[in-house]
Scaffold this motif. Structure first.
Motif, PDB file in Angstrom:
ATOM      1  N   MET A   1       0.837  -1.202   0.000  1.00 21.19           N
ATOM      2  CA  MET A   1       0.000   0.000   0.000  1.00 21.19           C
ATOM      3  C   MET A   1       0.866   1.245   0.000  1.00 21.19           C
ATOM      4  SD  MET A   1      -2.788   1.099   2.788  1.00 21.19           S
ATOM      5  CE  MET A   1      -1.826   2.282   3.679  1.00 21.19           C
ATOM      6  N   SER A   2       0.689   2.067  -0.971  1.00 19.75           N
ATOM      7  CA  SER A   2       1.456   3.309  -0.972  1.00 19.75           C
ATOM      8  C   SER A   2       0.524   4.457  -0.616  1.00 19.75           C
ATOM      9  CB  SER A   2       2.090   3.540  -2.349  1.00 19.75           C
ATOM     10  OG  SER A   2       1.084   3.755  -3.296  1.00 19.75           O
ATOM     11  N   GLN A   3       0.906   5.182   0.426  1.00 16.29           N
ATOM     12  CA  GLN A   3       0.046   6.241   0.934  1.00 16.29           C
ATOM     13  C   GLN A   3      -0.131   7.360  -0.084  1.00 16.29           C
ATOM     14  OE1 GLN A   3      -1.773   6.475   3.480  1.00 16.29           O
ATOM     15  NE2 GLN A   3      -1.113   4.848   4.830  1.00 16.29           N
ATOM     16  N   SER A   4       0.856   7.450  -1.004  1.00 18.08           N
ATOM     17  CA  SER A   4       0.831   8.577  -1.909  1.00 18.08           C
ATOM     18  C   SER A   4      -0.146   8.374  -3.070  1.00 18.08           C
ATOM     19  CB  SER A   4       2.232   8.815  -2.470  1.00 18.08           C
ATOM     20  OG  SER A   4       2.681   7.608  -3.067  1.00 18.08           O
ATOM     21  N   ALA A   5      -0.560   7.123  -3.271  1.00 18.61           N
ATOM     22  CA  ALA A   5      -1.451   6.855  -4.396  1.00 18.61           C
ATOM     23  C   ALA A   5      -2.726   7.676  -4.290  1.00 18.61           C
ATOM     24  CB  ALA A   5      -1.798   5.372  -4.435  1.00 18.61           C
ATOM     25  N   ALA A   6      -3.272   8.025  -5.455  1.00 17.72           N
ATOM     26  CA  ALA A   6      -4.512   8.789  -5.462  1.00 17.72           C
ATOM     27  C   ALA A   6      -5.663   7.891  -5.033  1.00 17.72           C
ATOM     28  CB  ALA A   6      -4.755   9.339  -6.855  1.00 17.72           C
ATOM     29  N   PRO A   7      -6.649   8.448  -4.307  1.00 13.13           N
ATOM     30  CA  PRO A   7      -7.784   7.629  -3.884  1.00 13.13           C
ATOM     31  C   PRO A   7      -8.547   7.095  -5.103  1.00 13.13           C
ATOM     32  CG  PRO A   7      -7.944   9.863  -2.970  1.00 13.13           C
ATOM     33  CD  PRO A   7      -6.739   9.827  -3.840  1.00 13.13           C
ATOM     34  N   VAL A   8      -9.022   5.868  -4.993  1.00 16.85           N
ATOM     35  CA  VAL A   8      -9.809   5.315  -6.087  1.00 16.85           C
ATOM     36  C   VAL A   8     -11.258   5.772  -5.948  1.00 16.85           C
ATOM     37  CG1 VAL A   8      -9.905   3.134  -4.807  1.00 16.85           C
ATOM     38  CG2 VAL A   8     -10.620   3.183  -7.169  1.00 16.85           C
ATOM     39  N   LEU A   9     -11.700   5.867  -4.709  1.00 20.09           N
ATOM     40  CA  LEU A   9     -13.079   6.308  -4.465  1.00 20.09           C
ATOM     41  C   LEU A   9     -13.064   7.277  -3.293  1.00 20.09           C
ATOM     42  CD1 LEU A   9     -16.130   5.926  -5.081  1.00 20.09           C
ATOM     43  CD2 LEU A   9     -16.122   4.032  -3.464  1.00 20.09           C
ATOM     44  N   GLU A  10     -13.761   8.368  -3.467  1.00 23.92           N
ATOM     45  CA  GLU A  10     -13.719   9.382  -2.424  1.00 23.92           C
ATOM     46  C   GLU A  10     -15.102   9.986  -2.202  1.00 23.92           C
ATOM     47  OE1 GLU A  10     -10.864  12.377  -3.310  1.00 23.92           O
ATOM     48  OE2 GLU A  10     -11.129  13.388  -1.386  1.00 23.92           O
ATOM     49  N   ALA A  11     -15.470  10.109  -0.929  1.00 25.26           N
ATOM     50  CA  ALA A  11     -16.715  10.797  -0.583  1.00 25.26           C
ATOM     51  C   ALA A  11     -16.332  12.165  -0.058  1.00 25.26           C
ATOM     52  CB  ALA A  11     -17.467  10.019   0.488  1.00 25.26           C
ATOM     53  N   ARG A  12     -16.988  13.207  -0.557  1.00 29.56           N
ATOM     54  CA  ARG A  12     -16.696  14.558  -0.062  1.00 29.56           C
ATOM     55  C   ARG A  12     -17.949  15.188   0.498  1.00 29.56           C
ATOM     56  NH1 ARG A  12     -12.952  16.896  -4.868  1.00 29.56           N
ATOM     57  NH2 ARG A  12     -11.164  15.520  -4.522  1.00 29.56           N
ATOM     58  N   GLN A  13     -17.922  15.386   1.808  1.00 29.29           N
ATOM     59  CA  GLN A  13     -19.014  16.102   2.476  1.00 29.29           C
ATOM     60  C   GLN A  13     -20.396  15.553   2.127  1.00 29.29           C
ATOM     61  OE1 GLN A  13     -18.703  18.496   4.802  1.00 29.29           O
ATOM     62  NE2 GLN A  13     -16.512  18.110   4.728  1.00 29.29           N
ATOM     63  N   ILE A  14     -20.503  14.233   2.152  1.00 29.70           N
ATOM     64  CA  ILE A  14     -21.778  13.606   1.779  1.00 29.70           C
ATOM     65  C   ILE A  14     -22.810  13.764   2.896  1.00 29.70           C
ATOM     66  CG2 ILE A  14     -22.914  11.391   1.360  1.00 29.70           C
ATOM     67  CD1 ILE A  14     -21.376  12.034  -1.022  1.00 29.70           C
ATOM     68  N   SER A  15     -24.021  14.168   2.520  1.00 29.24           N
ATOM     69  CA  SER A  15     -25.127  14.227   3.475  1.00 29.24           C
ATOM     70  C   SER A  15     -26.292  13.409   2.950  1.00 29.24           C
ATOM     71  CB  SER A  15     -25.612  15.656   3.670  1.00 29.24           C
ATOM     72  OG  SER A  15     -24.573  16.424   4.214  1.00 29.24           O
ATOM     73  N   LYS A  16     -26.997  12.786   3.878  1.00 31.10           N
ATOM     74  CA  LYS A  16     -28.196  12.034   3.487  1.00 31.10           C
ATOM     75  C   LYS A  16     -29.198  12.104   4.629  1.00 31.10           C
ATOM     76  CE  LYS A  16     -30.916   9.344   1.320  1.00 31.10           C
ATOM     77  NZ  LYS A  16     -31.549   9.739   0.051  1.00 31.10           N
ATOM     78  N   ARG A  17     -30.386  12.558   4.309  1.00 30.96           N
ATOM     79  CA  ARG A  17     -31.442  12.651   5.318  1.00 30.96           C
ATOM     80  C   ARG A  17     -32.569  11.686   5.008  1.00 30.96           C
ATOM     81  NH1 ARG A  17     -29.601  17.796   5.034  1.00 30.96           N
ATOM     82  NH2 ARG A  17     -30.688  18.151   3.070  1.00 30.96           N
ATOM     83  N   PHE A  18     -33.109  11.071   6.043  1.00 31.41           N
ATOM     84  CA  PHE A  18     -34.366  10.333   5.932  1.00 31.41           C
ATOM     85  C   PHE A  18     -35.360  11.075   6.793  1.00 31.41           C
ATOM     86  CE2 PHE A  18     -31.248   6.848   5.284  1.00 31.41           C
ATOM     87  CZ  PHE A  18     -31.656   6.475   4.020  1.00 31.41           C
ATOM     88  N   PRO A  19     -36.663  10.875   6.569  1.00 35.06           N
ATOM     89  CA  PRO A  19     -37.630  11.570   7.410  1.00 35.06           C
ATOM     90  C   PRO A  19     -37.317  11.351   8.890  1.00 35.06           C
ATOM     91  CG  PRO A  19     -38.738  10.351   5.664  1.00 35.06           C
ATOM     92  CD  PRO A  19     -37.287  10.038   5.555  1.00 35.06           C
ATOM     93  N   GLY A  20     -37.072  12.426   9.600  1.00 33.33           N
ATOM     94  CA  GLY A  20     -36.833  12.295  11.040  1.00 33.33           C
ATOM     95  C   GLY A  20     -35.400  12.034  11.448  1.00 33.33           C
ATOM     96  N   VAL A  21     -34.522  11.641  10.532  1.00 31.63           N
ATOM     97  CA  VAL A  21     -33.117  11.403  10.891  1.00 31.63           C
ATOM     98  C   VAL A  21     -32.167  11.966   9.849  1.00 31.63           C
ATOM     99  CG1 VAL A  21     -32.561   9.429  12.354  1.00 31.63           C
ATOM    100  CG2 VAL A  21     -33.628   9.053  10.106  1.00 31.63           C
ATOM    101  N   VAL A  22     -31.050  12.435  10.349  1.00 31.72           N
ATOM    102  CA  VAL A  22     -29.955  12.777   9.449  1.00 31.72           C
ATOM    103  C   VAL A  22     -29.011  11.588   9.512  1.00 31.72           C
ATOM    104  CG1 VAL A  22     -28.108  14.389   8.940  1.00 31.72           C
ATOM    105  CG2 VAL A  22     -30.221  15.207   9.993  1.00 31.72           C
TER     106      VAL A  22
END
Ligand SMILES: Nc1ncnc2c1ncn2[C@@H]1O[C@H](COP(=O)(O)OP(=O)(O)OP(=O)(O)O)[C@@H](O)[C@H]1O
Ligand SMILES: [Mg+2]
Lengths: 516, 321
Positions: free
Chosen positions: A1-22
């Motif tokens: 594993m090389s730490q310098s490698a670019a991420p393959v998948l990245e989530a940025r500031q993801i939000s998801k709400r359901f009725p009544g819950v965040v």
């Protein structure tokens, strides 16, 4: 594993709400190629929701996904799968009535002449793939006739066989045996060597430390911590998950549920709460004898297919028996009738909760109170106050995370659904309680609470039969352990002999004999 | 460590081939009891009259395996027949193309509604059934007008044949074989089973759930229309008041053939056996002579109830196996 490698998948500031819950509130996570990334948190923290955002099941309300360096929005699970994100979802999601081979190969069946599926090749390939996972079975059989563990291995084989760059596993080990967990880990290591990124969700901390490189802790839909796992002390990890101080966790004894094992009581004259004799069912059980005395927790150990669940089912009449009888408090029980068993005070928390227990559209309150209704009503009239009290107690003690007691159970996270069912069986206070994998999918905090509850019940004189593929849980929770192998009791451990090593030895010893 | 309980296998075989076994048994009993039953003529007449139901039942099998139901097929059968008879004045091509296009369109619309809006198949196809029937009554002056077939090539399609069997029988056989291959040996067929067996799971496994459903209802509509076309050719006319309750006969045949009403399991062989079984029961009752045809419905009904009970028990045996 090389730490310098670019991420393959990245989530940025993801939000998801359901009725009544965040469910997710500004979650960021970067997944590097060749790393195994642990995703942990309490039940309802948002792990599965994040995964479903990754795989196109849910649309995020805010934030963005970056896949291979460019912003992406998968419309459907199929899109994500085609792009190279392969997933094992929390609930085994296969088609029970279709054959093992067709489940495994669905969507990429080998084609023969005229583009028609080549069934012979399909069966051969399926057999070969599964053999690689230590599963030897008739691949033409409907999936539902196999045990949960095997089903989970099929799901795993299916996910890995798809040419993927990211493999996501949401609690893959919840119905696996130690041996199968080893198989899983070797698969994960191989994926890692191939540069594939793995997301690994589990409530079993030992496993995390064994295979994961980094960890992201979610708490109430937010990232509480991200970093290398090895540097993180186990208690610190728990503290992060629960959102408590390290000291509090350390002194609270949340992880180690320890107590003195109850010594075998003076049984002369006393009757076992339940005594099963010679339970026999072709190919599954070969004359199993089990007795549970009042106030005793008896553990059943053994590998997958050893007949543990079947023993429990046989006792409550949910599995037709060819021979054998069950005696409850001195009175023989009519076999093959679950009604008779329940009336006699024997109840079973089944292993396959989805198929056999939960009523998805009913509320949390109704699901908990369901089985206890007879004891909560007088002349057929139900006391609402009593129900409210019970529901409140269990929701608090087991920390069931729901918007309200009236929320439909299907909207709860996987672990919280498990807790609801567990509450249902604990609430009826039977004479004998059979628990099949009671803490499967339940977070560390609640696990200790479950063990405490079971122990309290035993103190009150309840007989408990405990089945768990988590050896640690068996050793901590049981007073006595019976080891099963191929439908037979091959060993009994009590007192100081109840240790993980001795259980493993007992399983292996017989194994060597019968293999040789 | 593999377990292969015999009981489970037996119950699976019974589930899949029970109808075929009963069919064989009834045929043997019938031949012994009635001299006129086991004649080539009688056998041919059973097969010929069953072929139209069989074509519709093939489509219905796909629908039911996918976890749905199609109540519109009876109306579409009539609709197809009338349009074929009407179209025959413009020649063979129009007599075939017009009804197939129209019935296919109705099926397609129903499929789109079911797949895209999540409306219940029962409701959507009930609306389809009533709507199409209303349309029929409107264009035929409450059933008073009968369209006669004007094209002799078209009529030959329903009446001509080979070796004592009419063309519709051969067409049915071809369709059945094609349907079997489609169901068992193509990705589409696998998707149909997956959608009926576990819809949310299928979606997560990457099965195109909506598209599969649309195709299934499109196919059912097309086949119902085709059956109507062939029937119009046979009768040389498009009669508007036929086909009431036909959808229920078809569903009964499919279920008797071992396809689960709850979806996820079943097959074409069973369906064909189920259709023939109902045909044989009808024929046997005719042999008895003094029984009315209403009696046939009673027997079919009882038989259906029996099959459903048996399916439950067999399903249980398999799960517990
Ligand atoms: N379809 C839904 N409708 C409403 N609420 C939902 C839905 N799915 C998830 N939630 C809520 O979102 C929150 C996060 O759930 P999620 O399933 O992501 O938890 P989790 O971390 O996977 O927990 P577990 O360890 O129990 O699997 C929970 O409060 C849950 O009740
Ligand atoms: Mg989850």
């Amino acid at each position: 594993m090389s730490q310098s490698a670019a991420p393959v998948l990245e989530a940025r500031q993801i939000s998801k709400r359901f009725p009544g819950v965040v469910a997710l509130d500004g979650v960021s996570l970067a997944l590097l190629p060749g790393e195994v990334h642990a995703l942990v948190g309490e039940n309802g923290a948002g792990k599965s929701t994040l995964i479903k955002v990754f795989t196109g099941v849910h649309r995020p309300d805010g934030g963005e996904l970056i896949y291979n360096g460019s912003p992406t929005a998968f419309g459907t699970p199929l899109d994500a799968q085609r792009a190279g994100i392969s997933t094992i979802y929390q609930e085994v999601n296969l088609v029970p009535m279709m054959s093992v081979a067709r489940n495994l190969m669905l969507g990429r069946e080998p084609r023969g002449r005229l583009g028609v599926i080549d069934t012979a090749r399909m069966y051969g390939e399926a057999e070969r793939i599964l053999a690689g996972y230590g599963v030897v079975t008739d691949v033409r059989r409907p999936l539902r006739t196999l045990g949960m563990g095997v089903q989970q291995m099929v799901a795993l084989a299916r996910a890995v066989a798809i040419d993927a760059r990211v493999v996501i596993m949401d609690e893959p080990t919840s119905s696996l045996e130690p041996r199968e967990v080893e198989t899983l880990f070797s698969v994960i290591r191989k994926l890692k060597d191939d540069g594939i990124a793995v997301v690994y969700v589990s409530h079993r901390l030992d496993e995390l430390y064994e295979v994961c490189d980094r960890v992201t802790v979610l708490r109430d839909g937010r990232v509480a911590h991200t970093g290398p796992l090895a540097e993180l002390e186990r208690l610190k990890l728990i503290a992060l998950m629960l959102g408590r101080d390290l000291d509090e966790v350390r002194t609270g004894g949340l992880t180690r549920f320890s107590r003195d094992r109850r010594q075998a009581r003076d049984r002369d004259g006393a009757q076992p709460a339940v005594r099963a004799e010679g339970l026999t069912r072709r190919q599954v059980l070969r004359g199993v004898d089990v007795s549970v005395w009042p106030g005793e927790v008896v553990g059943l150990g053994g590998l997958l297919g050893a007949g543990r669940s079947e023993t429990a089912k046989g006792i409550v009449g949910a599995l037709p028996l060819d021979a054998g009888r069950v005696v409850v408090a001195g009175r023989p029980l009519r076999t093959g009738s679950t009604t008779a068993a329940i009336r006699a005070g024997v109840s079973l928390l089944p292993e396959d909760r989805k198929a056999e227990g939960i009523i998805p559209a009913l509320s949390v309150r109704e699901n908990i109170a369901l089985a206890a209704l007879p004891s909560l009503s007088r002349a057929g009239v139900v006391s609402d106050a009593k129900i409210d009290k019970i529901v409140d107690v269990f929701m608090r003690r087991l920390r069931i995370k729901a918007a309200s007691p009236d929320q439909p159970v299907q909207e709860l996270s996987g672990g919280n659904q498990q807790k609801v069912l567990l509450a249902r069986w604990l609430a009826i206070r039977p004479k004998i309680l059979l628990l099949d994998e009671p803490t499967r999918g339940i977070d560390v905090g609640a696990k200790a609470e479950v063990q405490a509850l079971v122990d309290e019940l035993a103190e009150e004189g309840l007989g408990v039969l405990l089945i768990s593929s988590d050896l640690e849980e068996l050793v901590e929770g049981a007073d006595r352990i019976l080891v099963l192998r191929e439908g037979e009791v091959v060993g009994e451990l009590s007192g100081d002999d109840v240790t993980e090593d001795k259980i493993m030895a007992s399983i292996a010893e017989r194994g060597a004999e019968s293999d040789g | 460590m593999t377990r292969s309980p015999g009981r489970e296998q037996v119950s699976r075989v019974l589930q899949q081939h029970g109808a075929l076994m009963v069919l064989a048994a009834l045929a043997i009993v019938g031949s012994i009891a009635f001299d006129s039953f086991a004649t080539a003529g009688n056998a041919a007449s059973i097969v010929v009259s069953s072929s139209f139901t069989a074509i519709i039942a093939i489509g219905m099998t796909f629908v039911i395996i996918s976890g749905g139901i199609d109540l519109s097929v009876g109306s579409l059968f009539v609709f197809g027949g009338v349009l074929a008879a009407y179209g025959s004045q413009y020649g063979l091509f129009v007599a075939l193309a017009l009804p197939l296009a129209a019935c296919g369109l109705v099926g397609l619309l129903q499929g789109l509604l079911i797949a895209r809006t999540g409306m219940a198949p029962f409701i959507v196809t009930l609306a389809g059934m009533l709507g199409v029937r209303g349309l029929m009554l409107a264009i035929s002056d409450e059933g008073a007008t009968t369209y006669l077939v004007k094209d002799s090539a078209f009529a030959r399609l329903g009446q001509g044949g080979l070796l004592g069997l009419t063309w519709p029988v051969y067409i049915t056989a071809l369709l059945a074989v094609a349907a079997m291959v489609l169901l068992q040996r193509t990705a589409f067929g696998q998707n149909v089973y997956a959608v009926g067996g576990n819809e949310p799971g299928a979606a997560l496994m990457g099965v195109p759930v909506a598209r599969t459903k649309v195709y299934v209802y499109l196919m059912s509509g097309l086949l119902a229309g085709l059956a109507g076309v062939l029937n119009a050719a046979r009768l040389s006319s498009g009669v508007t008041i036929l086909g009431i309750g036909l959808e229920l006969d078809v569903i009964a045949a499919v279920v008797i053939g071992g396809t689960l009403l709850t979806g996820g399991a079943g097959g074409i062989t069973g369906t064909i056996a189920g259709v023939l079984l109902l045909g044989v029961i009808q024929s046997l009752i005719n042999q008895v002579g003094n029984l009315t045809s209403a009696f046939q419905q009673v027997v079919s009904g009882l038989f259906l109830a029996l099959v459903v009970v048996a399916q439950r028990l067999l399903g249980r045996a398999q799960r517990l196996g």
